[in-house]
Structure formats: C-alpha cells, structure tokens
Write a protein that holds these residues in place. Structure first.
Motif, PDB file in Angstrom:
ATOM      1  N   GLY A  22       0.800  -1.216   0.000  1.00 56.70           N
ATOM      2  CA  GLY A  22       0.000   0.000   0.000  1.00 56.70           C
ATOM      3  C   GLY A  22       0.834   1.268   0.000  1.00 56.70           C
ATOM      4  O   GLY A  22       0.280   2.375  -0.076  1.00 56.70           O
ATOM      5  N   GLY A  23       2.171   1.120   0.088  1.00 55.44           N
ATOM      6  CA  GLY A  23       3.051   2.291   0.102  1.00 55.44           C
ATOM      7  C   GLY A  23       3.136   2.974   1.450  1.00 55.44           C
ATOM      8  O   GLY A  23       3.705   4.065   1.549  1.00 55.44           O
ATOM      9  N   TRP A  24       2.633   2.320   2.515  1.00 52.40           N
ATOM     10  CA  TRP A  24       2.546   2.990   3.812  1.00 52.40           C
ATOM     11  C   TRP A  24       3.883   3.154   4.497  1.00 52.40           C
ATOM     12  O   TRP A  24       4.024   4.017   5.377  1.00 52.40           O
ATOM     13  CB  TRP A  24       1.577   2.220   4.697  1.00 52.40           C
ATOM     14  N   VAL A  25       4.892   2.362   4.156  1.00 51.65           N
ATOM     15  CA  VAL A  25       6.214   2.567   4.752  1.00 51.65           C
ATOM     16  C   VAL A  25       6.796   3.904   4.302  1.00 51.65           C
ATOM     17  O   VAL A  25       7.466   4.592   5.060  1.00 51.65           O
ATOM     18  CB  VAL A  25       7.176   1.418   4.379  1.00 51.65           C
ATOM     19  N   GLY A  26       6.524   4.283   3.069  1.00 49.02           N
ATOM     20  CA  GLY A  26       7.117   5.484   2.498  1.00 49.02           C
ATOM     21  C   GLY A  26       6.197   6.680   2.436  1.00 49.02           C
ATOM     22  O   GLY A  26       6.348   7.537   1.550  1.00 49.02           O
ATOM     23  N   VAL A  27       5.244   6.798   3.370  1.00 50.09           N
ATOM     24  CA  VAL A  27       4.280   7.902   3.327  1.00 50.09           C
ATOM     25  C   VAL A  27       4.983   9.259   3.257  1.00 50.09           C
ATOM     26  O   VAL A  27       4.634  10.117   2.446  1.00 50.09           O
ATOM     27  CB  VAL A  27       3.343   7.857   4.548  1.00 50.09           C
ATOM     28  N   SER A  28       5.993   9.468   4.100  1.00 47.49           N
ATOM     29  CA  SER A  28       6.678  10.764   4.153  1.00 47.49           C
ATOM     30  C   SER A  28       8.063  10.735   3.518  1.00 47.49           C
ATOM     31  O   SER A  28       8.791  11.730   3.574  1.00 47.49           O
ATOM     32  CB  SER A  28       6.798  11.233   5.608  1.00 47.49           C
ATOM     33  N   ALA A  29       8.436   9.622   2.897  1.00 48.00           N
ATOM     34  CA  ALA A  29       9.767   9.505   2.300  1.00 48.00           C
ATOM     35  C   ALA A  29       9.866  10.293   1.000  1.00 48.00           C
ATOM     36  O   ALA A  29       8.853  10.609   0.350  1.00 48.00           O
ATOM     37  CB  ALA A  29      10.101   8.037   2.060  1.00 48.00           C
ATOM     38  N   ASP A  30      11.098  10.571   0.610  1.00 46.08           N
ATOM     39  CA  ASP A  30      11.382  11.376  -0.584  1.00 46.08           C
ATOM     40  C   ASP A  30      10.871  10.671  -1.848  1.00 46.08           C
ATOM     41  O   ASP A  30      11.222   9.518  -2.095  1.00 46.08           O
ATOM     42  CB  ASP A  30      12.893  11.598  -0.685  1.00 46.08           C
ATOM     43  N   PRO A  31      10.053  11.353  -2.664  1.00 44.00           N
ATOM     44  CA  PRO A  31       9.578  10.742  -3.915  1.00 44.00           C
ATOM     45  C   PRO A  31      10.703  10.343  -4.867  1.00 44.00           C
ATOM     46  O   PRO A  31      10.513   9.463  -5.712  1.00 44.00           O
ATOM     47  CB  PRO A  31       8.701  11.846  -4.527  1.00 44.00           C
ATOM     48  N   GLU A  32      11.889  10.971  -4.720  1.00 45.94           N
ATOM     49  CA  GLU A  32      13.020  10.627  -5.578  1.00 45.94           C
ATOM     50  C   GLU A  32      13.371   9.149  -5.464  1.00 45.94           C
ATOM     51  O   GLU A  32      13.865   8.545  -6.422  1.00 45.94           O
ATOM     52  CB  GLU A  32      14.230  11.485  -5.214  1.00 45.94           C
ATOM     53  N   HIS A  33      13.116   8.574  -4.319  1.00 44.28           N
ATOM     54  CA  HIS A  33      13.456   7.161  -4.096  1.00 44.28           C
ATOM     55  C   HIS A  33      12.207   6.293  -3.931  1.00 44.28           C
ATOM     56  O   HIS A  33      12.305   5.170  -3.446  1.00 44.28           O
ATOM     57  CB  HIS A  33      14.342   7.036  -2.863  1.00 44.28           C
TER      58      HIS A  33
END
Length: 565
Positions: A87-98
């Motif tokens: 669901g992408g929940w690990v990267g909710v606030s992570a940089d879109p570049e990665h």
C-alpha cells in the motif's frame, strides 16, 4: 468488539484543531489537500481495521521464535506486513526521488496511530524502517541512498537501530562496539547490541542495521561514536541480497507484551559495514532517526489507548449489573476521562507533526523550535495516556479484564514498554526542562502565549472553559519562570510533573478549539477535560517546584526499607 480506526476523529483534528491547513498551503506539501488527507486516512483505516487488527491477538498468543538462527514471525504477520508495504505505507513521508509519497508527517503519524491501535507489535517494523529512511536521507552518501532507500521505502527490506549494549543503555557513550577500517572503504564491526526491535525476521528479504560503534583512536563518550550501515545480507552488484554478513541473532527476549515483535540480542563479529555520515558524528545521525521514532512512539501510545477505550466502552454497553454499567457514575467517569485524554494526546502529537512539516516546508526557526519543544511532550504524554487508558480498560472489564480471552490485558501489556523505549519518559522530561528551556524559555513562552491568546479570544463564546484554561496556563507560566531560575539537578527533580502539567495545558488548548469549532460532543468532552483532568496541574506543579532537598535527604537504606533506630 474489533478495533475500528478513528478516521473521523483524526480528520476533525487535522481540519479544525491543529494548523494542518498551513502545511497544505506550502509549496512542498501542496498536494496534501483536505480531500487527499481524508482519502488517505480512509484507506489506511480500512487496512488497519480489516487486515492488521485481526492479527493482533495471534501475535500475542504465538510469539515470534528463533529457529536455527532465523526469526520466524507470528502467524499472518508476513501477509500483514506485505499489505502495509504494497500500500506504500512505509514510504508515506519519504522522498519521492526514491519512491516515497512525500506527504506530511502529520499524515504519516495519523497512519502510525491507527496501525498501532490495530497491531502494535507489527507496526514497530515500519516505524523503525521509517526512522532509518529519514536518517539515510539526511546523512548517507549518494551511493548508500541509491542502494538502500528504494528497498526500504518499498518494504522489500526493513531497518533497525542498534544503540543499546549490556553495559550501555541510556548512557550510549559507554558503548564498546568497535569499527575497524578494512582498507577498501568498508569497516569491520564487532560487538553486541541488545533490545533490537525486529532485529531479524522472515517478512522481508533483508534486514538493514544502523549500528553505533567506535573507530580506533576515537574520543571516549558520545563525541567518539560513528554510525554504520550493516546489512544482514551484503548486497551484490545488482543490489540484491548476496552473501550473509558476519552477524547473528543470539537470542530473543521474553517480554511482558508485544510478543509478535522480535526483540533481539545481536552479535557482530567483524561484520561488514559502511559509514553513514562523518566519522565521530554518529549520534547526530542516529538522533535524526530517534526523533522521528519518539513522536511515532507517542502516537503508539495514543493508538493503543484508542483501541483499549473502544473495547472498554463496548464491554460497558453490554455488561449488565443493575443496568448497563456504562450508566454507572464511576464507570462513566473512567470512560469520559479516558476519551478526553486520548483527544488531548492525539492533538498534541499531530500539533508536533505539523510543526515538523512547517519547518521542513519553510526552514523557519520558530517552527523548528516548536517541533523540538513538543517532541518530548508528545512522546511522554502520549505513552503515559496509553498506559493509563489501557489500565482503565482492564478496570472497566472487572474480573474479565484480568482474563486474557477478553484482550483487555494485552493492550496494557503491549503499551507498557512505550514509556521506556526511545528514551524513557523521565529522560524526555529532563530534556524538556534542560535543553528545551536552554533558550531562556522562549519556545515555552511562545506556546503559552498562544494558549492564553486563544483563551482570551474564546471568552465571549465559552467563558467558563476559557477562564479555566487561562488560569491553568498562567499558573504554568509562573512555574516555568521559577524553574528557569534553578540549577539543572533541581529542575530534573520536578521534570516529569512539569512535563505532564504542560501537556495538560496544551490538551486544554486543543479541547477549547474543538469546543468552538465542533458540536455538542466536543463541548461536552472539553468540559470533562477542564473539570476533571486540568485541575490535576495544581498538584503536579507543586511537585515540580518542590526542589531536591527532600529527595537527597532520604538515605539509600531508608529507600530500601531499612529504618534502623
């Protein structure tokens, strides 16, 4: 009753109580519109209620186990984690570049709260991974970022932090783990770490450890500590898990709660590691991870409090003793007070998150100072609230609360650790009266000015609540001024009650906002908080200013119960 994610409650706070609209108005977070925020909360809420919550009791009854050097997760946890990752929940606030979503921390922490209420043991995995992502984003080389961040953000790999050692707990500077340069840009890490959450598992294909260690000739204490990335499997030329690194899980701790979360004793025997950040600057990099985790832990407390309260209310509605016990005055007192405190703790945590977002979006020093000041309050008050409310949940259940089949006791056992890890609440309080008042009290006074101005503005619409809050805030201002004139050891003696008192004033502030902008339920809840919770500040501030002499005047023998004539 099963857990229901409190989407509407969180959404109300973001829309009407904390300045999330200011976050969405920035260029960096322009996509975080109210409609987008609501949609994200709805989807995360479904995941938590329908997928993660049903696994919670299984994790408690069937703990993670160590078999032939490999940790086997609790039943269903691998599928649950995969649902989180997909669901992408690990990267909710992570940089879109990665590969991250790049959304505000306010939304990330809202999701974290719901996941914690649904399944705290499993939520710890993405929480630690998110902290590692943030540390790498700020401190790692471009090469390490390119290799590790996409894997961590996608949930293909998971991350840990390795600070504590048998002889170095909160005193991190006493650690003995060594890092020897290998001559090829890598280092050989040797030592033992304890209490490593999700230090190994079968839910991801690689576990990436951030390890604090000391280089040859480095200074003693925290100034001589460096940070290293030490993966379970060394990535090959294609970035996939390759040969096993020279590390292992020695054992798993048998714990009071969060049984589904493997707490590992880790041994490193010349394991290959890569330097993260500059030599001897490891604490700065690690604290980037820890500050993220501290707010997250505060929201864990809120999440478990919400789940425990939901269960207690459902039981009180169904349990008949001369009528449903929810009508009994004392039961109603417990439930209403708990609901008021959960609202206050949630609002404080989300206010802290919005301050972090505003600092990141604008670079403004005032927002940074506010975020720094609120972090120890959010962590300590959120987790203390979790423990109080979970304990109350057992009490409402009566004898059935002491019986494991109801699930009430699990919440209390699970949440008890939150006031200890990521810096005990006593350490949070000492940080508040120490470093966070080192600006002469400027950040504290700015917050109190905001509370007082809000109380004055509300005088016409709700004079009773406004007066109660104004009086409490003014008393807290006077106590803050008095603390600023005292030496640190004296401040430390009263740090915990001072932090709690500050949290209650902030809670009253957010309750007043809700009462002015919400319906009768919000006004009724605010009245409960002002009448039954906020008055406790008188006793706490008296203790905060009691000094140190009475504590130093009692001998160790007396504390041990040896009262010789």
């Amino acid at each position: 009753m099963s857990y229901k994610a409190p989407v509407a409650q969180i959404d109300f706070i973001l829309r009407h109580v904390v300045p999330f609209a200011d976050v969405a108005a920035t260029e960096r977070f322009a996509e975080a519109t109210p409609e987008t925020a609501t949609a994200i909360l709805d989807e995360a809420g479904k995941l938590c209620s329908e997928v993660l919550a049903p696994l919670n009791m299984a994790g408690d009854h069937s703990p993670a186990v160590l078999e032939n050097g490999v940790v086997r997760s609790s039943p269903g946890f691998a599928d649950g984690f995969r649902a989180i990752a997909d669901g992408g929940w690990v990267g909710v606030s992570a940089d879109p570049e990665h590969g991250g979503m790049g959304l505000p921390q306010a939304l990330n922490m809202s999701v974290a709260e719901m996941m914690s209420g649904a399944n705290l043991a499993l939520q710890l995995n993405p929480l630690l991974t998110q902290g590692q992502i943030e540390a790498l984003e700020h401190h790692a080389s471009d090469e390490l970022k390119a290799l590790y961040l996409p894997k961590l953000i996608s949930g293909e790999w998971s991350g840990t932090m390795n600070l504590t050692e048998p002889g170095a707990g909160s005193d991190v500077g006493a650690l003995t783990t060594r890092a020897e340069p290998a001559g090829d840009g890598t280092y050989r890490i040797t030592g033992q770490k304890i209490y490593i959450t999700w230090g190994d598992s079968d839910v991801t294909s690689n576990v990436c450890h951030l390890v604090l260690a000391r280089l040859p000739g480095a200074d003693k204490g925290t100034r001589g500590i460096s940070l290293f990335m030490v993966p379970k499997f060394i990535p090959d030329d294609q970035g996939n898990p390759g040969v096993a690194n020279d590390l292992k899980v020695v054992s798993l701790e048998e714990k009071l709660g969060i049984h589904g979360s493997p707490t590992c004793v880790m041994s490193y025997d010349g394991a290959t590691g890569w330097l993260v950040g500059a030599e001897n600057k490891g604490m700065a990099a690690m604290f980037t991870m820890m500050n993220c985790a501290r707010l997250g832990v505060g929201m864990q407390g809120v999440g478990v409090a919400e789940a425990a309260l939901q269960k207690a209310v459902a039981y009180a509605q169904d349990r008949n003793q001369m009528g449903p016990i929810i009508r009994h005055p004392d039961v109603r007192r417990m439930l209403a007070t708990a609901r008021a405190e959960v609202f206050a703790a949630r609002a404080i945590g989300l206010a802290c998150a919005t301050a972090i977002d505003m600092e990141r979006a604008t670079g403004d020093a005032d927002h940074a100072a506010r975020a720094a000041f609120l972090t120890p309050i959010a962590k300590a008050y959120g987790t203390d609230t979790g423990i109080r409310v979970a304990d109350m949940g057992v009490q409402v259940h009566g004898g059935m609360g002491y019986v494991e089949e109801t699930g009430a006791a699990q919440y209390l056992r699970d949440v008890r650790i939150t006031s200890i890890y990521e810096g005990t609440n006593g350490i949070q309080a000492m940080d508040l009266v120490g470093r966070k008042l080192a600006d002469g009290g400027d950040a504290a006074m700015r917050l109190l000015d905001e509370v007082l101005d809000g109380a004055k503005a509300a005088q016409a619409d709700n004079p009773e609540l406004a007066h109660q809050l104004w009086q409490a805030a003014e008393t807290l201002r006077e106590a803050t001024i008095a603390l600023l004139d005292r030496d640190l050891p004296v401040r430390f003696a009263g740090a915990v009650p001072y932090l709690t008192a500050f949290a209650r004033v902030l809670g009253g502030h957010y309750h007043l906002r809700a009462a002015l902008r919400g319906g009768e339920s919000h006004r009724a809840l605010a009245r409960v908080f002002m009448a039954r919770v906020l008055p406790r500040n008188a006793g706490d501030l008296a203790e905060a200013l009691a000094g140190l002499d009475d504590l130093t005047g009692i001998a160790d023998e007396a504390l041990a119960g040896d009262f010789a004539a």
